[in-house]
Every structure is written in C-alpha cells, then in structure tokens.
Design an enzyme around this catalytic site. Structure first.
Site, PDB file in Angstrom:
ATOM      1  N   TYR A  35     -19.642  -5.013  22.362  1.00  0.00           N
ATOM      2  CA  TYR A  35     -20.730  -4.279  23.016  1.00  0.00           C
ATOM      3  C   TYR A  35     -21.462  -3.440  21.981  1.00  0.00           C
ATOM      4  O   TYR A  35     -20.970  -3.204  20.877  1.00  0.00           O
ATOM      5  CB  TYR A  35     -20.198  -3.411  24.154  1.00  0.00           C
ATOM      6  N   LYS A 147     -16.390  -3.456  17.302  1.00  0.00           N
ATOM      7  CA  LYS A 147     -16.789  -2.710  18.506  1.00  0.00           C
ATOM      8  C   LYS A 147     -16.540  -3.587  19.735  1.00  0.00           C
ATOM      9  O   LYS A 147     -17.451  -4.131  20.351  1.00  0.00           O
ATOM     10  CB  LYS A 147     -18.256  -2.280  18.406  1.00  0.00           C
ATOM     11  N   GLU A 179     -10.490   8.992  13.421  1.00  0.00           N
ATOM     12  CA  GLU A 179     -11.712   9.207  14.194  1.00  0.00           C
ATOM     13  C   GLU A 179     -11.303   9.795  15.537  1.00  0.00           C
ATOM     14  O   GLU A 179     -10.181  10.274  15.695  1.00  0.00           O
ATOM     15  CB  GLU A 179     -12.476   7.891  14.363  1.00  0.00           C
ATOM     16  N   LEU A 203     -14.397   2.790  13.485  1.00  0.00           N
ATOM     17  CA  LEU A 203     -15.680   2.140  13.703  1.00  0.00           C
ATOM     18  C   LEU A 203     -16.711   2.857  12.847  1.00  0.00           C
ATOM     19  O   LEU A 203     -16.830   4.089  12.919  1.00  0.00           O
ATOM     20  CB  LEU A 203     -16.083   2.212  15.174  1.00  0.00           C
TER      21      LEU A 203
END
Length: 279
Positions: A35, A147, A179, A203
């Site tokens: 996505y 992702k 993250e 990411l």
C-alpha cells in the site's frame, strides 16, 4: 475518518458498497500486497514522485508485475469523481498479487488487484502533539522496508500505545531504537540529529527523507546511526515523522520526560518550521 462514497477498483470507479474483491484474493488470504499513502496539499500531492517510486520499488521486491506510474491518470480520474481534485485530501493505494487458489507459492502472470480511495484531509500547519510514547521490543519480521498490507505486528504495537493513552509505540531491536509502529523516529543529542539507517529494519519514510534533506539544507548535523537503549537518558529531543504525522515532537518516552510544554525544542522546532515552508 469516514468511508469514501466511491473507490477505484481495477480500472473502474464504483460505489463503495458495490466494490467487491474475491475471497480468494491473496491480499485477503495472505496479506500478499502493498500500500501507499499520499496527501494532497494546495492542489498537489506532496512528494508524489517519491511515493510512486517507493511503491514501484516495493512491487519489484515482492515480484508483483505492475507499473505504478500507470496510476497517475487513474488518480486524477478518481479525484474528479469524488470532487477532491483541487482540495486537500489523503489518497490510499493498495495493490495485491491478485486471485489464485490458496497455496503459499503463486502462479506466474497473475493479474494484480488495484484499489484506491481518497478522503478529505487537512493537515495542521505544524503538528503540536507533544507526544507521549512507550517503548517496546521490535518483534516484527526483518523486512520492514517493504510497505506491506500485512501489518498485524504494527497494529498490535499501536493498539498498546492507545491502551496506555499514548501517541505511539517506539521500537527497539538488538539494543537500538528502530522506528515506531507507524512513524519514523529521530533523536537529537547535543544538537546532532540521529536516526536509524534505512535498511531492512525500518520503512524509509518519505517524510523521513525530507527531514534528512532539511537537516542538510539548514546546516544541522545528522547521522544515520541508531541510538541505543542505554543512551536514552542522554537525549535532548526526539520526534516522529510520517505522511500524516508530519513532524511531531516527543515530550515523554516511558517515564523519561524530554522537556516541558513551555520549553523550546531548538532543532525540532527549526525542522517543523522548515517543513511548513515546503508545504
């Protein structure tokens, strides 16, 4: 956020209630898809090229044959259909491998399932959240650079933050911070910005890349070096970045308070102000 009235599905604009995907779609069965999320601000998508390039890179990493650039005209058609072509909005894009009998390996020459929708969304000029966050072990798989739609780990970690009435959960793996559940993470120590390098454990967010560019342009030293758990109590500032998060200052990590609401965050504030000018 409400559901959109219309969505784009495999080349057509359809009413949301009529948008149907097979129960044998690998996106439904395996979470076998990707996505992307973009925001339109003042009539243009913010860093659109970089978002499309990241989507294309992800498709190549998991061997879905689809040209992400072919979506540009379709996006325009969708925005016109929902009367958002000249308004601030958020665009969601999802591409799965498509429909096939349920088995882990997949047939060749599959036809991907492509879905998009857009909803009104106006971002604040500056995110003033002053976030409280919790820390947890990063138990997700080791390809966080993709992702993907299968986000169960991220969902569980973000839900834990909500249960603690916190803004986010920030993650650590092998003794260093990586993250957050749906944001990238930065620290500031002695006026130097630190963030985990863009490898398979995070990411590489578009806003993350923008912040790195802003540091260079503002003369702020930045190091793509992770901060360890042991260093946490030496940190002066910390902030989160993301497409809708933008740049959000972190006020407290677990029981460690970084600053009070009346104090200044020189580096974070400079970056927030520079980011606003980009928009």
């Amino acid at each position: 956020m409400s559901y959109p009235d219309k969505v784009y599905l495999n080349g057509s604009i359809v009413n949301s209630a009529d948008a149907k995907v097979s129960v044998f779609d690998r996106g439904f069965i395996f979470g076998d898809g990707l996505y992307e999320v973009m925001v339109q601000i003042n009539g243009r998508f913010f860093y659109e090229k970089e978002h499309i390039e990241r989507l294309q890179s992800g498709l190549q990493k998991i061997n879905i044959e689809f040209d992400a650039n072919s979506l540009k005209n379709e996006i325009t058609t969708l925005l016109k259909a929902v009367a958002l072509n000249d308004k601030d909005c958020m665009l969601y894009i999802q591409i799965t491998r498509g429909i096939a009998p349920r088995q882990h390996s997949f047939p060749v020459d599959m036809k991907p399932t492509v879905m998009m929708y857009a909803v009104p969304k106006v971002l604040p000029e500056i995110n003033t959240a002053n976030a409280h966050v919790i820390t947890r072990n990063d138990f997700r798989w080791s390809r966080c650079d993709i992702k993907m739609t299968s986000l169960l780990g991220n969902v569980m970690l973000n839900e834990e933050a909500m249960q603690h009435e916190c803004y986010e959960t920030i993650l650590h793996r092998n003794g260093v911070f990586t993250e957050a559940s749906h944001c990238n993470l930065f620290f500031v120590k002695d006026a130097i910005v630190y963030t985990h390098p863009a490898n398979e454990y995070i990411l590489n967010g578009i806003t993350r890349m923008v912040v790195i560019e802003l540091c260079h342009s503002l003369g702020i030293e930045i190091k793509e070096t992770p901060i360890s758990l042991e260093e946490l109590n030496t940190i002066d500032e910390a902030f989160l970045t993301g497409t809708s998060t933008q740049i959000a200052a972190i006020q407290q990590i677990d029981d460690y308070r970084l600053y009070t609401g009346n104090e200044k965050d020189p580096v974070t504030q400079r970056l927030q102000e520079a980011f606003l000018k980009l928009k």
